[in-house]
Design an enzyme around this catalytic site. Structure first.
Site, short mmCIF file in Angstrom:
data_model
loop_
_atom_site.label_atom_id
_atom_site.label_comp_id
_atom_site.label_asym_id
_atom_site.label_seq_id
_atom_site.Cartn_x
_atom_site.Cartn_y
_atom_site.Cartn_z
N ASP A 75 18.15 -6.60 19.69
CA ASP A 75 17.70 -5.94 18.48
C ASP A 75 18.76 -4.88 18.15
O ASP A 75 19.67 -4.63 18.95
CB ASP A 75 16.33 -5.31 18.75
N ASP A 95 18.03 -1.42 16.06
CA ASP A 95 17.53 -0.05 16.12
C ASP A 95 16.91 0.25 17.49
O ASP A 95 16.07 -0.48 17.99
CB ASP A 95 16.49 0.17 15.03
N ASP A 117 1.72 3.13 4.08
CA ASP A 117 2.55 2.65 2.98
C ASP A 117 3.74 3.58 2.73
O ASP A 117 4.85 3.13 2.40
CB ASP A 117 1.72 2.53 1.71
N SER A 118 3.52 4.88 2.86
CA SER A 118 4.61 5.83 2.63
C SER A 118 5.70 5.70 3.69
O SER A 118 6.90 5.74 3.38
CB SER A 118 4.06 7.26 2.60
N ASP A 168 7.60 2.59 2.93
CA ASP A 168 8.49 2.73 1.77
C ASP A 168 9.76 3.51 2.11
O ASP A 168 10.80 3.30 1.46
CB ASP A 168 7.75 3.41 0.62
N ILE A 198 11.66 0.44 3.25
CA ILE A 198 11.84 -0.60 2.24
C ILE A 198 12.64 -0.11 1.04
O ILE A 198 13.48 -0.83 0.49
CB ILE A 198 10.46 -1.15 1.78
N ASP A 210 13.18 -2.83 21.62
CA ASP A 210 12.40 -1.64 21.95
C ASP A 210 10.93 -1.80 21.61
O ASP A 210 10.10 -1.04 22.09
CB ASP A 210 12.94 -0.43 21.21
#
Length: 537
Positions: free
Chosen positions: A88, A90, A238-239, A242, A245, A375
């Site tokens: 991976d 990150d 969602d925040s 975002d 995203i 991770d």
């Protein structure tokens, strides 16, 4: 057993039944001021324990301290069998500084205010890196953050409503005890289904999410604002999503890469060592192409792609491991997606999307000759080990700091006394007379206090990532199931030869006699009253 040195204190008859190896001195912290109330209520009982055995045990444990840069094994695995290494990105190939979580917290907090119309006053809350730990559960309907063990029991004292701990009595009343039924937990892979009320935070990126949830809950509670906890959970989720995203996090890191990316994890040295030994390597990450390229150029060099046989970005794990429908797409040097059909995964080329089934078909890399590092216990490792037979390695950055704490003399002293006290309770509980029961109750109180002291060594609110009081955490249960090996960072691989075999420790089961590790398993004495228990009626 000499007793003439004990001033103004008689030996309670129950203590005379102790075997010689259980005769111990006062706990190492007994002389401190905070211990005075404990000592006074025990009526000089500590004077009964003059043996040097306790004092000798602590140095013997400290001479066998754990190496924070070691690799630990849940399953026997030889690196000589591994031909292909996968990674991976990150928190596996790249590690981030403390500034990143502050960035995510602040950006998500601003999104709550600007896009979800939350009160601007929540800006007064700043990110606290010492509040939460990974692996916690959140009761969406009750707005409670808590730590749960491997048996679905809540660790009392670790339940938080907002930023305040919930009293044990209230927790027990809410849950009819401290057990969380299976149907309320997320499923085996940590995924949510209808009816689940407990959401587990397994991602390192979830630390600012947990803190933001707690801060907003705190604001509403302090200001007597009526709110729906389910809506709050979704809005915060969602925040945080975002921030990723919408590219807020990616742009900030790319703009100041030295501030956010730690260069000290020796990633290039690990990759170069594997390449020198003829190992194939690939990268599968959810991060975008330009972000990965800039980060790898910083920590490895501009030729980083020469080290990898396959590079896949925006893979959408864990869907990548299960969804057979999405084909791979090439990404050119400008980051533009190409439309050609993929017949072969070429070295030096970057691919987007795709799925594992197509990956296996195009590469032929199957089974236990592949070792993949990540991770996230669920998104990175679960499907690979359970469905595809790959070997798996978990990167747990918190491991290094926890081992360093466990290597301190203060921690070892406290744990040695806690284990000893547990053994005393186990040995003496067969005595039913009132005086004996009174002593036992005092020792139970002390044991509870010692457990709290132990928790505070790690995190003042939630304790260790790996243990509740005695049991493994729910996080560790999943780590043990889905990871063959685990370590603090990839740099730990530099300490091992490419043909090294990892052997899991044979720790004794509860019904096995730990003859080879008496002191470490049971404190300063062997299994108590093995013969005596048979005779007790």
């Amino acid at each position: 057993m000499p007793t003439d040195h004990i001033p103004q204190c008689h030996i309670h008859p129950v203590l005379e039944h102790l075997p010689p190896e259980m005769v111990i001195p006062p706990p190492p912290w007994a002389a401190c001021a905070t211990a005075a109330p404990l000592l006074s209520r025990r009526n000089c009982c500590y004077n009964f324990f003059p043996s040097p055995l306790f004092a000798e045990l602590v140095p013997s444990i400290m001479s066998n301290m754990l190496n924070p840069d070691a690799i630990f094994s849940n399953n026997e695995m030889s690196l000589s069998d591994i031909e292909i290494y996968g990674f991976d990105y990150d928190y596996t190939l790249v590690f981030y500084s403390k500034h990143l979580h502050t960035l995510i917290f602040n950006a998500a907090r601003d999104l709550l205010i600007n896009e979800h119309r939350y009160p601007a006053e929540i800006r007064k809350y700043d990110y606290d890196p010492n509040f939460a730990i990974r692996g916690l559960h959140y009761d969406v309907h009750r707005a409670l953050l808590m730590k749960i063990d491997a048996f679905h029991y809540i660790q009392l004292g670790t339940v938080y409503r907002g930023l305040s701990v919930v009293p044990d009595e209230e927790v027990i009343a809410m849950y009819d005890g401290s057990h969380v039924p299976l149907e309320q937990m997320s499923d085996f892979y940590g995924k949510s289904s209808q009816g689940n009320t407990m959401k587990q935070f397994m991602d390192i990126f979830s630390l600012p999410e947990m803190t933001l949830l707690s801060c907003v809950n705190e604001y509403f509670l302090k200001n007597n604002i009526d709110y729906e906890p389910v809506h709050l959970y979704k809005d915060v989720k969602d925040s945080i999503r975002d921030v990723h995203i919408k590219g807020i996090m990616y742009r900030a890191i790319e703009a100041d890469i030295e501030k956010y990316i730690c260069y000290a994890e020796q990633t290039r040295a690990v990759l170069a060592k594997l390449a020198d030994h003829g190992k194939k390597m690939f990268l599968i990450t959810n991060s975008p192409s330009s972000f990965v390229d800039k980060g790898m150029r910083f920590i490895v060099g501009k030729d980083w792609r020469d080290l990898f046989d396959v590079v896949i970005v925006q893979a959408d794990k864990p869907n990548f491991f299960n969804d057979k429908r999405r084909p791979f797409r090439k990404v050119n040097e400008r980051g533009v997606l190409l439309w050609d059909k993929i017949h072969k995964l070429q070295k030096g080329q970057i691919y987007k999307q795709g799925n594992l089934y197509e990956f296996l078909k195009l590469t032929g890399w199957r089974g236990s000759k592949v070792l993949y590092f990540g991770d996230h216990i669920y998104s990175d490792l679960a499907d690979l080990t359970l469905k595809h037979g790959w070997r798996t390695g978990a990167i747990i950055p918190e491991l290094r700091s926890e081992i360093k704490i466990m290597n301190t003399e203060k921690y070892i002293q406290t744990m040695t006394w806690l284990q000893t006290l547990t053994g005393l309770l186990e040995h003496m509980q067969v005595h039913r007379d009132p005086d004996s029961q009174m002593i036992l109750e005092e020792w139970k109180k002390e044991r509870k206090e010692m457990r709290e002291m132990n928790r505070n060594f790690f995190n003042a609110q939630f304790g260790s990532l790996f243990r509740t009081d005695e049991n493994p955490t729910y996080f560790l249960r999943r780590l043990s199931r889905f990871a063959d090996i685990y370590m603090a960072s990839l740099s730990c691989l530099l300490n091992y030869e490419p043909d090294y075999t990892f052997y899991p420790r044979r720790t004794p089961l509860q019904h096995e006699l730990p003859g080879w590790s008496d002191q470490l398993c049971t404190g300063t004495f062997r299994i108590p009253f093995l013969q005596e228990t048979v005779q007790v009626k």
